[in-house]
Design a protein around this motif. Sequence first.
Motif, PDB file in Angstrom:
ATOM      1  N   GLU A   1       0.829  -1.203   0.000  1.00 22.75           N
ATOM      2  CA  GLU A   1       0.000   0.000   0.000  1.00 22.75           C
ATOM      3  C   GLU A   1       0.863   1.252   0.000  1.00 22.75           C
ATOM      4  OE1 GLU A   1      -2.339   1.282   3.581  1.00 22.75           O
ATOM      5  OE2 GLU A   1      -4.023   0.741   2.272  1.00 22.75           O
ATOM      6  N   GLY A   2       1.950   1.249   0.787  1.00 20.83           N
ATOM      7  CA  GLY A   2       2.811   2.420   0.867  1.00 20.83           C
ATOM      8  C   GLY A   2       3.494   2.739  -0.458  1.00 20.83           C
ATOM      9  N   PHE A   3       3.931   1.723  -1.180  1.00 15.87           N
ATOM     10  CA  PHE A   3       4.592   1.933  -2.465  1.00 15.87           C
ATOM     11  C   PHE A   3       3.623   1.840  -3.651  1.00 15.87           C
ATOM     12  CE2 PHE A   3       8.203   1.053   0.205  1.00 15.87           C
ATOM     13  CZ  PHE A   3       9.214   1.825  -0.335  1.00 15.87           C
ATOM     14  N   GLN A   4       2.331   1.511  -3.332  1.00 13.14           N
ATOM     15  CA  GLN A   4       1.287   1.417  -4.355  1.00 13.14           C
ATOM     16  C   GLN A   4       1.697   0.456  -5.482  1.00 13.14           C
ATOM     17  OE1 GLN A   4       0.405   5.464  -5.538  1.00 13.14           O
ATOM     18  NE2 GLN A   4      -0.745   5.873  -3.667  1.00 13.14           N
ATOM     19  N   VAL A   5       2.069  -0.734  -5.056  1.00 16.91           N
ATOM     20  CA  VAL A   5       2.440  -1.766  -6.019  1.00 16.91           C
ATOM     21  C   VAL A   5       1.721  -3.062  -5.665  1.00 16.91           C
ATOM     22  CG1 VAL A   5       4.718  -0.798  -6.501  1.00 16.91           C
ATOM     23  CG2 VAL A   5       4.442  -2.434  -4.646  1.00 16.91           C
ATOM     24  N   GLU A   6       1.658  -3.990  -6.610  1.00 17.92           N
ATOM     25  CA  GLU A   6       1.106  -5.318  -6.366  1.00 17.92           C
ATOM     26  C   GLU A   6       2.258  -6.308  -6.202  1.00 17.92           C
ATOM     27  OE1 GLU A   6      -1.580  -6.389  -9.431  1.00 17.92           O
ATOM     28  OE2 GLU A   6      -3.011  -4.769  -8.998  1.00 17.92           O
ATOM     29  N   LEU A   7       2.043  -7.321  -5.375  1.00 14.37           N
ATOM     30  CA  LEU A   7       3.099  -8.288  -5.118  1.00 14.37           C
ATOM     31  C   LEU A   7       3.511  -9.009  -6.397  1.00 14.37           C
ATOM     32  CD1 LEU A   7       4.907  -9.649  -3.071  1.00 14.37           C
ATOM     33  CD2 LEU A   7       3.062 -11.261  -2.591  1.00 14.37           C
ATOM     34  N   SER A   8       2.562  -9.249  -7.266  1.00 22.38           N
ATOM     35  CA  SER A   8       2.878  -9.966  -8.502  1.00 22.38           C
ATOM     36  C   SER A   8       3.879  -9.199  -9.375  1.00 22.38           C
ATOM     37  CB  SER A   8       1.589 -10.206  -9.299  1.00 22.38           C
ATOM     38  OG  SER A   8       0.938  -8.981  -9.591  1.00 22.38           O
ATOM     39  N   ARG A   9       3.911  -7.868  -9.213  1.00 21.66           N
ATOM     40  CA  ARG A   9       4.819  -7.061 -10.024  1.00 21.66           C
ATOM     41  C   ARG A   9       6.235  -7.022  -9.463  1.00 21.66           C
ATOM     42  NH1 ARG A   9       6.685  -1.915 -10.772  1.00 21.66           N
ATOM     43  NH2 ARG A   9       5.691  -1.080  -8.913  1.00 21.66           N
ATOM     44  N   ILE A  10       6.350  -7.144  -8.127  1.00 18.07           N
ATOM     45  CA  ILE A  10       7.683  -7.017  -7.518  1.00 18.07           C
ATOM     46  C   ILE A  10       8.272  -8.362  -7.093  1.00 18.07           C
ATOM     47  CG2 ILE A  10       7.163  -4.688  -6.739  1.00 18.07           C
ATOM     48  CD1 ILE A  10       6.779  -5.810  -3.937  1.00 18.07           C
ATOM     49  N   ALA A  11       7.446  -9.440  -7.072  1.00 14.89           N
ATOM     50  CA  ALA A  11       7.953 -10.745  -6.650  1.00 14.89           C
ATOM     51  C   ALA A  11       9.080 -11.210  -7.573  1.00 14.89           C
ATOM     52  CB  ALA A  11       6.828 -11.771  -6.644  1.00 14.89           C
ATOM     53  N   ASN A  12      10.111 -11.785  -6.960  1.00 13.94           N
ATOM     54  CA  ASN A  12      11.274 -12.293  -7.684  1.00 13.94           C
ATOM     55  C   ASN A  12      12.144 -11.177  -8.278  1.00 13.94           C
ATOM     56  OD1 ASN A  12      11.066 -15.072  -7.228  1.00 13.94           O
ATOM     57  ND2 ASN A  12       9.515 -15.267  -8.841  1.00 13.94           N
ATOM     58  N   CYS A  13      11.835  -9.912  -7.941  1.00 17.48           N
ATOM     59  CA  CYS A  13      12.671  -8.793  -8.391  1.00 17.48           C
ATOM     60  C   CYS A  13      13.627  -8.395  -7.268  1.00 17.48           C
ATOM     61  CB  CYS A  13      11.799  -7.590  -8.759  1.00 17.48           C
ATOM     62  SG  CYS A  13      10.723  -7.859 -10.187  1.00 17.48           S
ATOM     63  N   LYS A  14      14.767  -7.839  -7.658  1.00 12.09           N
ATOM     64  CA  LYS A  14      15.668  -7.303  -6.654  1.00 12.09           C
ATOM     65  C   LYS A  14      14.957  -6.189  -5.898  1.00 12.09           C
ATOM     66  CE  LYS A  14      19.544  -9.456  -8.094  1.00 12.09           C
ATOM     67  NZ  LYS A  14      20.456 -10.270  -7.292  1.00 12.09           N
ATOM     68  N   CYS A  15      15.174  -6.122  -4.593  1.00  8.26           N
ATOM     69  CA  CYS A  15      14.463  -5.129  -3.788  1.00  8.26           C
ATOM     70  C   CYS A  15      14.776  -3.703  -4.232  1.00  8.26           C
ATOM     71  CB  CYS A  15      14.770  -5.303  -2.304  1.00  8.26           C
ATOM     72  SG  CYS A  15      16.546  -5.219  -1.903  1.00  8.26           S
ATOM     73  N   TYR A  16      16.049  -3.432  -4.576  1.00  8.88           N
ATOM     74  CA  TYR A  16      16.397  -2.062  -4.952  1.00  8.88           C
ATOM     75  C   TYR A  16      15.840  -1.703  -6.327  1.00  8.88           C
ATOM     76  CZ  TYR A  16      20.249  -4.761  -7.080  1.00  8.88           C
ATOM     77  OH  TYR A  16      20.981  -5.679  -7.767  1.00  8.88           O
ATOM     78  N   GLU A  17      15.596  -2.719  -7.177  1.00  6.38           N
ATOM     79  CA  GLU A  17      14.987  -2.439  -8.473  1.00  6.38           C
ATOM     80  C   GLU A  17      13.484  -2.197  -8.327  1.00  6.38           C
ATOM     81  OE1 GLU A  17      17.951  -5.253 -11.212  1.00  6.38           O
ATOM     82  OE2 GLU A  17      15.957  -5.974 -10.634  1.00  6.38           O
ATOM     83  N   ALA A  18      12.839  -3.065  -7.567  1.00  2.00           N
ATOM     84  CA  ALA A  18      11.377  -3.019  -7.471  1.00  2.00           C
ATOM     85  C   ALA A  18      10.876  -1.823  -6.691  1.00  2.00           C
ATOM     86  CB  ALA A  18      10.856  -4.311  -6.839  1.00  2.00           C
ATOM     87  N   LEU A  19      11.579  -1.449  -5.609  1.00  2.00           N
ATOM     88  CA  LEU A  19      11.055  -0.426  -4.697  1.00  2.00           C
ATOM     89  C   LEU A  19      11.727   0.935  -4.848  1.00  2.00           C
ATOM     90  CD1 LEU A  19      10.759  -2.616  -1.473  1.00  2.00           C
ATOM     91  CD2 LEU A  19       9.006  -2.127  -3.188  1.00  2.00           C
ATOM     92  N   TRP A  20      13.005   0.940  -5.249  1.00  2.00           N
ATOM     93  CA  TRP A  20      13.720   2.215  -5.268  1.00  2.00           C
ATOM     94  C   TRP A  20      14.176   2.621  -6.671  1.00  2.00           C
ATOM     95  CZ3 TRP A  20      12.546   4.194  -0.899  1.00  2.00           C
ATOM     96  CH2 TRP A  20      12.423   3.387   0.232  1.00  2.00           C
ATOM     97  N   ASP A  21      13.805   1.819  -7.678  1.00  2.00           N
ATOM     98  CA  ASP A  21      14.103   2.151  -9.075  1.00  2.00           C
ATOM     99  C   ASP A  21      15.602   2.412  -9.271  1.00  2.00           C
ATOM    100  OD1 ASP A  21      13.452   2.533 -11.715  1.00  2.00           O
ATOM    101  OD2 ASP A  21      13.058   4.668 -11.507  1.00  2.00           O
ATOM    102  N   ARG A  22      16.420   1.497  -8.716  1.00  2.00           N
ATOM    103  CA  ARG A  22      17.875   1.613  -8.836  1.00  2.00           C
ATOM    104  C   ARG A  22      18.422   0.432  -9.649  1.00  2.00           C
ATOM    105  NH1 ARG A  22      20.554   4.749  -4.855  1.00  2.00           N
ATOM    106  NH2 ARG A  22      22.323   3.312  -5.016  1.00  2.00           N
ATOM    107  N   ASP A  23      19.567   0.674 -10.253  1.00  2.00           N
ATOM    108  CA  ASP A  23      20.196  -0.384 -11.041  1.00  2.00           C
ATOM    109  C   ASP A  23      21.179  -1.217 -10.222  1.00  2.00           C
ATOM    110  OD1 ASP A  23      18.840   0.462 -13.328  1.00  2.00           O
ATOM    111  OD2 ASP A  23      20.414   1.915 -13.830  1.00  2.00           O
ATOM    112  N   GLU A  24      21.525  -0.735  -9.048  1.00  2.00           N
ATOM    113  CA  GLU A  24      22.468  -1.473  -8.212  1.00  2.00           C
ATOM    114  C   GLU A  24      22.075  -1.347  -6.750  1.00  2.00           C
ATOM    115  OE1 GLU A  24      26.243   0.225  -8.937  1.00  2.00           O
ATOM    116  OE2 GLU A  24      25.725   2.212  -8.168  1.00  2.00           O
ATOM    117  N   ASN A  25      22.669  -2.191  -5.931  1.00  2.00           N
ATOM    118  CA  ASN A  25      22.331  -2.222  -4.510  1.00  2.00           C
ATOM    119  C   ASN A  25      22.736  -0.918  -3.824  1.00  2.00           C
ATOM    120  OD1 ASN A  25      21.334  -3.594  -2.201  1.00  2.00           O
ATOM    121  ND2 ASN A  25      23.445  -3.900  -1.524  1.00  2.00           N
ATOM    122  N   CYS A  26      21.940  -0.496  -2.832  1.00  2.00           N
ATOM    123  CA  CYS A  26      22.258   0.704  -2.065  1.00  2.00           C
ATOM    124  C   CYS A  26      23.577   0.487  -1.302  1.00  2.00           C
ATOM    125  CB  CYS A  26      21.145   1.033  -1.070  1.00  2.00           C
ATOM    126  SG  CYS A  26      19.524   1.241  -1.859  1.00  2.00           S
ATOM    127  N   ALA A  27      24.422   1.526  -1.300  1.00  2.00           N
ATOM    128  CA  ALA A  27      25.740   1.395  -0.677  1.00  2.00           C
ATOM    129  C   ALA A  27      25.659   1.096   0.804  1.00  2.00           C
ATOM    130  CB  ALA A  27      26.555   2.676  -0.919  1.00  2.00           C
TER     131      ALA A  27
END
Length: 330
Positions: free
Chosen positions: A54-80
């Motif tokens: 609800e906070g990120f306004q996404v569905e689980l089916s869209r972010i499942a099996n995705c890297k967390c930094y890609e799915a939630l923070w729109d980043r290409d690499e892991n946060c430092a």
Amino acid sequence: MDTYDAWKNFENIEDKDTTAILGQCWRVFDAIDDYVTILDLDKRIISANHSLLEGFQVELSRIANCKCYEALWDRDENCAICPVEKVLHDLKTHTIEVENRRMGKTFVISASPIFDDNNDIVGMVHVTKDITDRKKSENALIQVRAQLEARVAERTRELTILNERLYAEIAERKKAETGLIRRSAELDLKSKTLEEANIALRVILRAREDDKNELEDKVLANMKKLVLPYLEQLSMSHLDESQRACVSALQANLEDLVSPFSQRLSSPLLNLTPREIQVANLIKEGRGNKEIARFFNIALRTVEFHRENIRKKIGLVNKKVNLRSQLLLF
């Protein structure tokens, strides 16, 4: 698709009893207010609770099996500073505080390992807690303290100027007494001027002290009424160890901030505990004992106990005085 259905799809559970137990567990998981995700060892999202979706306004089916930094923070690499990397390194829980300027919020992020029966790590729990309101409260307290210090500095500057003027006039008076004895009338006038300056100085000193005391009264009263009761409620909520430590540290720091002047205050209500202040506020609103007990989810006898303590602390023992009427006077 909620997290419970998503977990069933991932695990393909067939046993109904096991499914029912897991269903109950994941409904509890969904009830957590913080943003919670379960990650595999490649930092891919296995599941996420309702608050995160609800906070990120996404569905689980869209972010499942995705890297967390890609799915939630729109980043290409892991946060430092991501604590997940540290968990993978030493298999311990790690916590950081992050300000997300894009969202305009501040978060406490923690990551903890998940072990199997052989004590091998199989995944991680990633918890993100929104502490924006708490940070705003801290910043507000900092601003109040800065304002107080600025006012003290300003008063000090004024006193310094007045003292310099006073010393200059005293020096001039001594010089006049030595060389101009015949100018007694003028010296009398200067003495009167000095007397008026002393009176003005005392008035300014008294006004400075009154202003400082008034500001300290307001800071401590607002702290006990608006901050500490909710910190107490927060400390009794379902927090993990690191979160509880943060709350305890905040309570201790707030008490340190106000301790230099808390003993000087005279208002009877400042002697009340945070819970007694909450009960007193509801009594002032005209709430009855049963209603207060339901409000805090406590026993009726506990409410009566708080009422008796409030009466004692504001001097109503063995007096036929209505408690609400007396509280409305403060």
